[in-house]
Design a protein around this motif. Structure first.
Motif: not given
Length: 288
Positions: A112-140
């Motif tokens: 939602a942040f990326i959609q609302l603020y597509p030109r924000h300088e932290n869009v890259e960070y948000a994309h990274w945290r999306i990927a990291l969130s999926f990694h955190e959902q992997m079986p432990s």
């Protein structure tokens, strides 16, 4: 600062700004509006009020009081939507979900942040945290049984996909080395699963299914540490299928690419025992 994006780290590292808010009593141990003086709040500009609420939220965030932090961030978003702090507050709400292991909610907020603020300088960070969130959902692998590769791997596949998407967009990002490491880790789990299934088929005398799994492993997960074992088992599967030429190819690749691996020595011995040589389509009699 726990999981703070780059822009926020820079802002919060400005001592004069924090000192000014401390002097006004707006960065205290209690939320803004509870213990701070109302007359002091009224003296602040629209932007300064938004910043004060945000900084109070940061205090709570650092103490891992995420619910109170999210309440303060939402105040910034709802009461000061046109301030620079509204976007950062949105991002920190996503971070708060992430820190609480609520990864699905975190992904929703980052997107939602990326959609609302597509030109924000932290869009890259948000994309990274999306990927990291999926990694955190992997079986432990915390629990001994069953191993991670025997459990549902849909989240692992999702993690590989999201890490790959991130690296395609930001190959030179400061997060790229970690993304590559985590993607490789997730790919290894998928490779482990393919190897596990292949050995299962071989043990149950289904060499064709085993060969299919091993071929898939070698094509899609090469270089993850399983290649020598996979090539060795692939050769055995082809022998069971009465396809000595393919067995020869698999074992020759093993010997040439991984000459020092123990499986390479076993492959040489088996080739000698069966009289297989490059260019043969069928096994020859020993000494023939």
């Amino acid at each position: 600062m726990i999981g703070a994006p780059p822009m926020l780290r820079r802002i919060l590292s400005q001592p004069p700004l924090i000192a000014r808010l401390l002097a006004l009593g707006l960065l205290t141990t209690t939320p803004l509006g509870c213990a701070s003086a109302p007359e002091q709040q009224q003296e602040l500009s629209y932007s300064d009020q938004a910043e004060a609420y945000f900084q109070a939220g940061e205090q709570r965030f650092e103490r891992r009081d995420y619910l109170e932090a999210m309440r303060l961030y939402n105040t910034v978003r709802n009461q000061f939507p046109y301030s620079r702090w509204a976007a950062l507050a949105h991002l920190r709400i996503a971070d708060a979900y992430f820190e609480q292991d609520q990864n699905a909610s975190a992904v929703e907020q980052y997107r939602a942040f990326i959609q609302l603020y597509p030109r924000h300088e932290n869009v890259e960070y948000a994309h990274w945290r999306i990927a990291l969130s999926f990694h955190e959902q992997m079986p432990s692998d915390f629990f001994v049984l069953p191993p991670a590769y025997e459990r549902d791997l849909s989240s692992t596949r999702d993690a590989v996909r999201e890490m790959r998407i991130f690296l395609q967009r930001y190959e030179n990002s400061e997060y790229a080395p970690e993304a590559r490491r985590l993607m490789r880790e997730a790919q290894r789990r998928l490779a482990d699963y393919e190897f596990y299934v292949a050995t299962y088929y071989l043990e149950r005398e289904n060499p064709r299914a085993a060969a299919g799994r091993l071929t898939h492993l070698l094509r899609n997960f090469a270089g993850l540490g399983l290649d020598p074992e996979a090539l060795f088992l692939l050769g055995k599967a082809y022998l069971q299928l009465d396809e000595p030429g393919r067995a020869l190819t698999a074992w020759t690749d093993l010997i040439e690419v991984h000459p020092q691996h123990p499986r390479a020595a076993q492959a040489r011995k088996l080739l000698q025992e069966r009289g297989l040589h490059q260019g043969d389509d069928a096994p020859q009699e020993q000494g023939g």
